[in-house]
Scaffold this motif. Structure first.
Motif, mmCIF file in Angstrom:
data_model
loop_
_atom_site.group_PDB
_atom_site.id
_atom_site.type_symbol
_atom_site.label_atom_id
_atom_site.label_comp_id
_atom_site.label_asym_id
_atom_site.label_seq_id
_atom_site.Cartn_x
_atom_site.Cartn_y
_atom_site.Cartn_z
ATOM 1 N N ALA A 1 68.264 19.092 22.389
ATOM 2 C CA ALA A 1 68.182 17.794 21.721
ATOM 3 C C ALA A 1 67.526 16.762 22.634
ATOM 4 O O ALA A 1 66.741 15.915 22.177
ATOM 5 N N TYR A 2 67.825 16.834 23.922
ATOM 6 C CA TYR A 2 67.303 15.876 24.895
ATOM 7 C C TYR A 2 65.786 15.989 25.037
ATOM 8 O O TYR A 2 65.079 14.979 25.162
ATOM 9 N N VAL A 3 65.250 17.208 24.990
ATOM 10 C CA VAL A 3 63.818 17.420 25.227
ATOM 11 C C VAL A 3 63.029 17.595 23.929
ATOM 12 O O VAL A 3 61.853 17.935 23.954
ATOM 13 N N ALA A 4 63.667 17.337 22.783
ATOM 14 C CA ALA A 4 63.061 17.659 21.493
ATOM 15 C C ALA A 4 61.732 16.956 21.249
ATOM 16 O O ALA A 4 60.877 17.473 20.523
ATOM 17 N N ASP A 5 61.529 15.770 21.825
ATOM 18 C CA ASP A 5 60.302 15.001 21.559
ATOM 19 C C ASP A 5 59.144 15.351 22.487
ATOM 20 O O ASP A 5 58.006 14.952 22.225
ATOM 21 N N VAL A 6 59.424 16.073 23.561
ATOM 22 C CA VAL A 6 58.410 16.237 24.604
ATOM 23 C C VAL A 6 57.217 17.048 24.112
ATOM 24 O O VAL A 6 56.061 16.605 24.194
ATOM 25 N N LEU A 7 57.444 18.245 23.598
ATOM 26 C CA LEU A 7 56.328 19.094 23.191
ATOM 27 C C LEU A 7 55.556 18.516 22.003
ATOM 28 O O LEU A 7 54.318 18.540 22.014
ATOM 29 N N PRO A 8 56.215 17.973 20.965
ATOM 30 C CA PRO A 8 55.436 17.322 19.907
ATOM 31 C C PRO A 8 54.575 16.176 20.428
ATOM 32 O O PRO A 8 53.459 15.967 19.940
ATOM 33 N N ALA A 9 55.079 15.434 21.428
ATOM 34 C CA ALA A 9 54.289 14.346 22.003
ATOM 35 C C ALA A 9 53.076 14.870 22.753
ATOM 36 O O ALA A 9 52.100 14.144 22.963
ATOM 37 N N LEU A 10 53.125 16.127 23.151
ATOM 38 C CA LEU A 10 51.989 16.755 23.821
ATOM 39 C C LEU A 10 51.082 17.477 22.828
ATOM 40 O O LEU A 10 50.153 18.184 23.221
ATOM 41 N N GLY A 11 51.378 17.317 21.531
ATOM 42 C CA GLY A 11 50.555 17.932 20.494
ATOM 43 C C GLY A 11 50.879 19.374 20.216
ATOM 44 O O GLY A 11 50.101 20.078 19.564
ATOM 45 N N GLU A 12 52.036 19.858 20.679
ATOM 46 C CA GLU A 12 52.402 21.254 20.489
ATOM 47 C C GLU A 12 53.629 21.352 19.577
ATOM 48 O O GLU A 12 54.751 21.111 19.993
ATOM 49 N N LYS B 1 61.965 19.880 37.409
ATOM 50 C CA LYS B 1 61.810 21.268 36.941
ATOM 51 C C LYS B 1 61.608 21.332 35.426
ATOM 52 O O LYS B 1 60.767 22.080 34.929
ATOM 53 N N THR B 2 62.398 20.538 34.695
ATOM 54 C CA THR B 2 62.273 20.555 33.234
ATOM 55 C C THR B 2 60.931 19.987 32.805
ATOM 56 O O THR B 2 60.296 20.496 31.868
ATOM 57 N N VAL B 3 60.470 18.934 33.474
ATOM 58 C CA VAL B 3 59.148 18.370 33.197
ATOM 59 C C VAL B 3 58.080 19.442 33.388
ATOM 60 O O VAL B 3 57.180 19.613 32.548
ATOM 61 N N VAL B 4 58.177 20.166 34.472
ATOM 62 C CA VAL B 4 57.217 21.234 34.755
ATOM 63 C C VAL B 4 57.261 22.294 33.658
ATOM 64 O O VAL B 4 56.223 22.741 33.150
ATOM 65 N N ALA B 5 58.463 22.710 33.269
ATOM 66 C CA ALA B 5 58.607 23.772 32.277
ATOM 67 C C ALA B 5 57.948 23.396 30.955
ATOM 68 O O ALA B 5 57.181 24.180 30.374
ATOM 69 N N LEU B 6 58.227 22.198 30.461
ATOM 70 C CA LEU B 6 57.729 21.794 29.150
ATOM 71 C C LEU B 6 56.225 21.526 29.170
ATOM 72 O O LEU B 6 55.495 21.937 28.252
ATOM 73 N N HIS B 7 55.745 20.852 30.208
ATOM 74 C CA HIS B 7 54.308 20.581 30.274
ATOM 75 C C HIS B 7 53.524 21.853 30.563
ATOM 76 O O HIS B 7 52.364 21.979 30.146
ATOM 77 N N ARG B 8 54.146 22.789 31.248
ATOM 78 C CA ARG B 8 53.479 24.071 31.483
ATOM 79 C C ARG B 8 53.280 24.819 30.159
ATOM 80 O O ARG B 8 52.254 25.482 29.959
ATOM 81 N N ALA B 9 54.241 24.715 29.248
ATOM 82 C CA ALA B 9 54.090 25.353 27.938
ATOM 83 C C ALA B 9 52.841 24.815 27.232
ATOM 84 O O ALA B 9 52.025 25.582 26.699
ATOM 85 N N ALA B 10 52.685 23.484 27.221
ATOM 86 C CA ALA B 10 51.520 22.880 26.570
ATOM 87 C C ALA B 10 50.225 23.250 27.289
ATOM 88 O O ALA B 10 49.198 23.525 26.653
ATOM 89 N N TYR B 11 50.280 23.272 28.616
ATOM 90 C CA TYR B 11 49.071 23.602 29.384
ATOM 91 C C TYR B 11 48.621 25.042 29.130
ATOM 92 O O TYR B 11 47.435 25.300 28.909
ATOM 93 N N LEU B 12 49.548 25.974 29.158
ATOM 94 C CA LEU B 12 49.181 27.380 28.984
ATOM 95 C C LEU B 12 48.613 27.642 27.592
ATOM 96 O O LEU B 12 47.671 28.431 27.424
ATOM 97 N N LEU B 13 49.180 27.009 26.575
ATOM 98 C CA LEU B 13 48.654 27.194 25.224
ATOM 99 C C LEU B 13 47.225 26.662 25.112
ATOM 100 O O LEU B 13 46.414 27.185 24.337
ATOM 101 N N TYR B 14 46.914 25.644 25.892
ATOM 102 C CA TYR B 14 45.563 25.073 25.876
ATOM 103 C C TYR B 14 44.583 25.914 26.681
ATOM 104 O O TYR B 14 43.435 26.126 26.254
ATOM 105 N N SER B 15 45.025 26.410 27.822
ATOM 106 C CA SER B 15 44.085 26.988 28.791
ATOM 107 C C SER B 15 43.997 28.504 28.768
ATOM 108 O O SER B 15 42.997 29.068 29.215
#
Length: 727
Positions: A257-268, A221-235
């Motif tokens: 703190a646990y998810v802090a690197d995910v969005l920057p790694a996706l370029g967001e 669920k958390t993977v979906v939430a964070l990657h969805r943020a990056a996807y929506l900003l792109y699309s």
């Protein structure tokens, strides 16, 4: 950047995957990626240096320059963050035997050849969404596992007989299954390349309305939430720069703190992340509401609406006429004119800011009664009229949002006036001795008050700004006069500075009083909420106020709601005002081993028989261990000695913990959303009683206790140990 370095560094056990026929095409492609990345880094660096050397200019030119510097800086940061490991994998379609490579972002060489498709592009969708039942036009697909910039494993899937001709190394997805059980770190690891079809379908869903992602532990669920943020900003063009953007709301600070690197790694880097506590200044020090009765009442969205009545009580026009004395003449201000002035504020303007609008309307009414008096002189006289200003201040005072909420919890008559549906007993339940001893249940009320009242300092700041601007304009007028007087050119160019726009452009904005922007104030175009099952109706109001579009991604699990979730998602959301709701379910547990789920499932089904318990797809081969609390130190020491990597978590109340950077001690509530290789539960039967978690207020045998145990058990990715104190 070494253009000839091999990308493959496979262990000896995978020698069969080193065959040249399997990896030569990839190696050639990676050389092209390396070369293009290097060229683009140089190019973007040069353009950034050039922009920084250009003069800033003024107005739109300065803004355009700053935006371009920001854009180039962000692009350079993304280019430098990865090497060839920006490549996630490749796919071969049934009508084209040339591999198409998918990356974290799109990459095109100088000849216009597409080296990488952006993972969010429609053309890249089959890379994540293809299955054997629905191959989406693919013959084969390859995914890479990168470790410190080199490929340490890869695995191929073949969807058609023709796919075997594309040099596939078949291993029945063993690399993917192995990656699920690999050691965890204090930060969420990169999982972009292993997103599965059920997750990808949700990530790519449209943003209109509310999308509920319901899934049990380990379903991503958390993977979906964070990657969805990056996807929506792109699309989605409705969510881009200047259009509100995206807010991600997590359950607590350890999660962020646990998810802090995910969005920057996706370029967001522009996505705002927070907890509900962060939305209100008082949230940092807020504690758990100790009184269950008060907590239940404060969970109501209806009670939050009492804030409107509480503020309106301070916006009542005087009902008596006032004789306003001036040096020129005395005039009457009638009750109707008071009412007209009080109605002048624009709807939606915060109380403290609207106060200035009302005062200006009041002055206009009085100025209109003096046709023969210069307005600026009359305005100055009225501002010095103690009776007029005193009555106005009492009728429409500057308010402190926290003070208004504190009054509700300390003045029974005021609360009853603002919430007349409350019984006398309920009013008393909400009263407390220290009205400003804020709890988490107070945060929606403090937020609503701040939204309705505004910044207590904004009105004063605006007046200081206007005064400073007047001084600056007067100073610049003198400068302009001196420049024009000394201008001896034939065209008298300096005379152009007489224009007001020119003089305003010369004013130093840095000298004007201003406040730092509240990045969490909104409005946002889309809000993503993780662990949303915990939100009360009152807490939902904080998010609804920040998202006028009602575009939400709501991620949660009804079975993990600590205080119960008896209704459906649709019923819960309709009650708070979200009618357009789409439900998507995740049912595959990628994280939790079968051994752990076999013990965790009966715990939650004992209180919630219809719980959405996901199916685990892997086994760790390690049975759940039961022992005495006295064995903690030896169990932990043995695990640390046997595992040079990975993280462990002790969940429960503990007085002493052997110090180690790889071991955390958390309550079940703060462990939610996290994952660890080893999880040790301390007296789990006490969870939910207020002794095992430090936050519980129910009974260990109730829903809260069962949910806490279920959540705690399912944090484990490898091993679960349950320790109890002998009776």
């Amino acid at each position: 950047m070494n253009l000839t370095a091999t990308a493959f560094n496979l262990p000896g056990s995978l020698a069969h995957k080193r065959e040249s026929t399997l990896i030569s095409v990839d190696e050639q492609h990676f050389v092209a990626i390396r070369q293009t990345l290097e060229q683009q880094i140089i190019e973007v660096s040069n353009r950034l240096d050039a922009q920084r050397l250009t003069r800033g200019g003024t107005g739109q030119a300065a803004l355009d320059r700053d935006l371009e510097i920001h854009r180039l800086t962000a692009r350079l940061r993304v280019l430098r963050r990865f090497g060839v490991d920006i490549c996630l994998g490749r796919m071969v379609s049934t009508d084209d035997q040339e591999p198409v490579y998918v990356g974290r972002f799109g990459l095109t060489d100088t000849a216009g050849r597409h080296l990488l498709l952006d993972w969010r592009s429609p053309a890249a969708e089959p890379f994540f969404g293809a299955t054997h039942a629905t191959p989406m036009g693919l013959a084969s697909r390859r995914r890479y596992r990168w470790t410190r910039g080199q490929i340490t494993d890869y695995w191929d899937e073949v969807f058609t007989p023709d796919g075997l001709e594309s040099n596939a190394a078949l291993d029945d997805q063993s690399a993917f299954i192995a990656s699920l059980g690999s050691s965890r770190s204090p930060r969420m690891r990169d999982v972009l390349s292993t997103i599965q079809s059920d997750q990808d379908a949700i990530i790519r869903a449209g943003s209109r309305g509310a999308l509920v992602v319901d899934g049990g532990p380990g379903t991503g669920k958390t993977v979906v939430a964070l990657h969805r943020a990056a996807y929506l900003l792109y699309s989605d063009p409705r969510l881009g720069d200047g259009r509100g953007g995206v807010l991600v709301v997590g359950p607590h600070q350890p999660y962020l703190a646990y998810v802090a690197d995910v969005l920057p790694a996706l370029g967001e880097d522009s996505v705002q992340t927070c907890t509900l506590r962060d939305l209100v200044a008082e949230g940092t020090a807020a504690v758990v509401e100790a009184d269950l009765g008060a907590a239940g009442l404060k969970a109501s969205a209806l009670l939050v609406k009492s804030i409107e009545a509480a503020v309106r009580w301070y916006e009542r026009p005087p009902t008596a006429a006032l004789l306003v004395e001036t040096p020129w003449s005395d005039v009457w201000l009638s009750p109707a004119e008071w009412a007209d002035a009080f109605d002048a504020a624009d709807a939606g303007t915060p109380h403290n800011e609207a106060r200035d609008e009302v005062w200006e309307e009041l002055l206009s009414i009085l100025i209109d009664k003096h046709d023969d008096v210069p307005p600026h002189l009359l305005r100055k006289s009225l501002a010095q009229n103690d009776e007029l200003t005193g009555i106005f201040t009492r009728a429409w005072p500057l308010l402190d949002p926290a003070g208004v909420v504190a009054d509700l919890w300390s003045v029974p008559a005021y609360l009853k006036l603002c919430a007349p549906w409350l019984t006398s007993a309920e009013v008393q339940t909400l009263q407390r001795t220290d009205a400003r001893a804020w709890s988490r249940a107070d945060l929606p009320f403090l937020d609503a008050a701040r939204q309705r009242i505004g910044d207590p300092e904004e009105s004063r700041r605006q007046r200081r700004r206007e005064a400073t601007l007047a001084v600056e304009q007067e100073r610049m007028a003198r400068v302009v006069d001196d420049l024009i007087e000394s201008d001896d050119s034939e065209l008298k160019l300096m005379s152009m500075l007489r224009g007001q726009d020119a003089q305003n452009s010369l004013v130093d904005d840095a000298a004007l009083p201003s406040a730092d922007a509240d990045l969490l104030a909104g409005p946002f175009a889309h809000i993503i909420i993780d662990e949303a099952q915990e939100l009360t109706d009152a807490e939902w109001q904080m998010l609804l106020a920040r998202c006028p579009s009602r575009s939400f991604t709501i991620v949660g699990d009804r079975a993990q709601a600590r205080h119960g979730f008896p209704e459906s998602w649709q019923e819960r959301l309709a009650r708070i005002g979200l009618d357009t709701v789409t439900l998507a379910s995740l049912s595959i547990n990628y994280r939790t081993p079968q051994e752990v789920m076999a013990e965790a499932e009966p715990v939650i089904r004992s209180v919630l028989p219809d719980a959405n318990v996901p199916t685990s797809i892997r086994s760790s081969g390690i049975a759940v261990e039961h022992a005495s609390v006295s064995a903690l130190e030896s169990i932990l020491g043995r695990w640390l000695a046997e595992h040079v990597d990975g993280t462990a978590c002790i969940i429960g109340e503990l007085t002493t913990v052997p110090p180690n950077s790889r071991v955390k001690v958390l309550s079940p509530e703060l462990a939610k959303g996290l994952e660890f290789d080893l999880v040790v539960l301390i007296d789990p039967e006490s969870f939910g009683t207020g002794t095992g978690t430090g936050t519980g207020t129910g009974t260990g045998t109730g829903i809260e206790g069962a949910v806490d145990r279920y959540v705690a058990m399912t944090r484990a990715t490898q091993q679960l140990v349950i320790l109890t104190t002998p009776q």
